[in-house]
Design a protein around this motif. Sequence first.
Motif, PDB file in Angstrom:
ATOM      1  N   TYR A  37     -39.427 -26.676 -32.625  1.00 19.02           N
ATOM      2  CA  TYR A  37     -38.685 -26.838 -31.370  1.00 19.02           C
ATOM      3  C   TYR A  37     -38.009 -25.547 -30.922  1.00 19.02           C
ATOM      4  O   TYR A  37     -37.648 -25.412 -29.745  1.00 19.02           O
ATOM      5  N   ARG A  44     -43.537 -26.795 -25.671  1.00 19.08           N
ATOM      6  CA  ARG A  44     -44.231 -27.167 -24.435  1.00 19.08           C
ATOM      7  C   ARG A  44     -45.620 -27.719 -24.741  1.00 19.08           C
ATOM      8  O   ARG A  44     -46.025 -28.761 -24.200  1.00 19.08           O
ATOM      9  N   THR A  47     -45.492 -31.173 -26.529  1.00 20.87           N
ATOM     10  CA  THR A  47     -45.206 -32.231 -25.561  1.00 20.87           C
ATOM     11  C   THR A  47     -46.438 -32.569 -24.741  1.00 20.87           C
ATOM     12  O   THR A  47     -46.760 -33.746 -24.526  1.00 20.87           O
ATOM     13  N   LEU A  72     -38.006 -34.797 -28.907  1.00 22.48           N
ATOM     14  CA  LEU A  72     -39.311 -34.952 -28.269  1.00 22.48           C
ATOM     15  C   LEU A  72     -39.257 -35.982 -27.145  1.00 22.48           C
ATOM     16  O   LEU A  72     -39.882 -35.813 -26.102  1.00 22.48           O
ATOM     17  N   ALA A  75     -37.717 -34.462 -24.072  1.00 15.89           N
ATOM     18  CA  ALA A  75     -38.641 -33.493 -23.476  1.00 15.89           C
ATOM     19  C   ALA A  75     -39.759 -34.208 -22.723  1.00 15.89           C
ATOM     20  O   ALA A  75     -40.144 -33.804 -21.617  1.00 15.89           O
ATOM     21  N   ILE A  76     -40.266 -35.292 -23.306  1.00 18.27           N
ATOM     22  CA  ILE A  76     -41.336 -36.048 -22.666  1.00 18.27           C
ATOM     23  C   ILE A  76     -40.816 -36.760 -21.419  1.00 18.27           C
ATOM     24  O   ILE A  76     -41.472 -36.774 -20.373  1.00 18.27           O
ATOM     25  N   THR A  79     -40.535 -34.277 -18.665  1.00 15.48           N
ATOM     26  CA  THR A  79     -41.854 -33.922 -18.140  1.00 15.48           C
ATOM     27  C   THR A  79     -42.390 -35.009 -17.210  1.00 15.48           C
ATOM     28  O   THR A  79     -42.959 -34.716 -16.157  1.00 15.48           O
TER      29      THR A  79
END
Length: 205
Positions: A37, A44, A47, A72, A75-76, A79
């Motif tokens: 991470y 990036r 993910t 995670l 982050a997802i 996105t």
Amino acid sequence: MDLWPVPASREKGWYLALLAPSVKGPGYPWLDPSRLYCHRQALRDCTADLLQPFCEDPIDLVAGIDAMGFILGAAIANTLQKGFLAIRKAGHLCVETCTQPYTDYSARQKLLEMRTDAIQPGLRVLLVDQWIETGGTMRAAIQLVEQQGGVIAGVAAICIEDSEGGKWIQERYKCSQCVPQHLMPQFNRHQLESFQAFGAAPGQA
């Protein structure tokens, strides 16, 4: 081992070489994914790889499991531009919750909890955790979501080991992981050849 270089050819899972062996003994997880991470491109690409199987699937909410699944999962969710739900170990949420007992990878009995006002019947939830070893924690999270009427859109983790619990999840739900099939035997043995770059021979983690 240098943390920062990015390979010219970024094949799926290239960042798995960043995973570091545990130096604290059997009371801890067998490796440290958090090193991944720290690397901007690795996070990036990790993910993106986890999301690839779900690129055409409807997802309403992302849920991450306490604690490393928060990284995670968030982050997802960012996105996808979706909301994020934290599924926590019992005792941390100061709102009304539902709970589910489970046994984690260390064979300890624990409770997982989730707020009761985040999931409506039919809501499609992508469940995210850092790692699935025995499958006990993820299975408890699945039960929490389904008990509230949610639908499991999928399960995503860096690695889903070929344990009994891991296979149970993969047989019943759409899953995504970052480990290529040819590397799975190493992950199942908890002995990565890449650990040699840290000065540890395979099996010395």
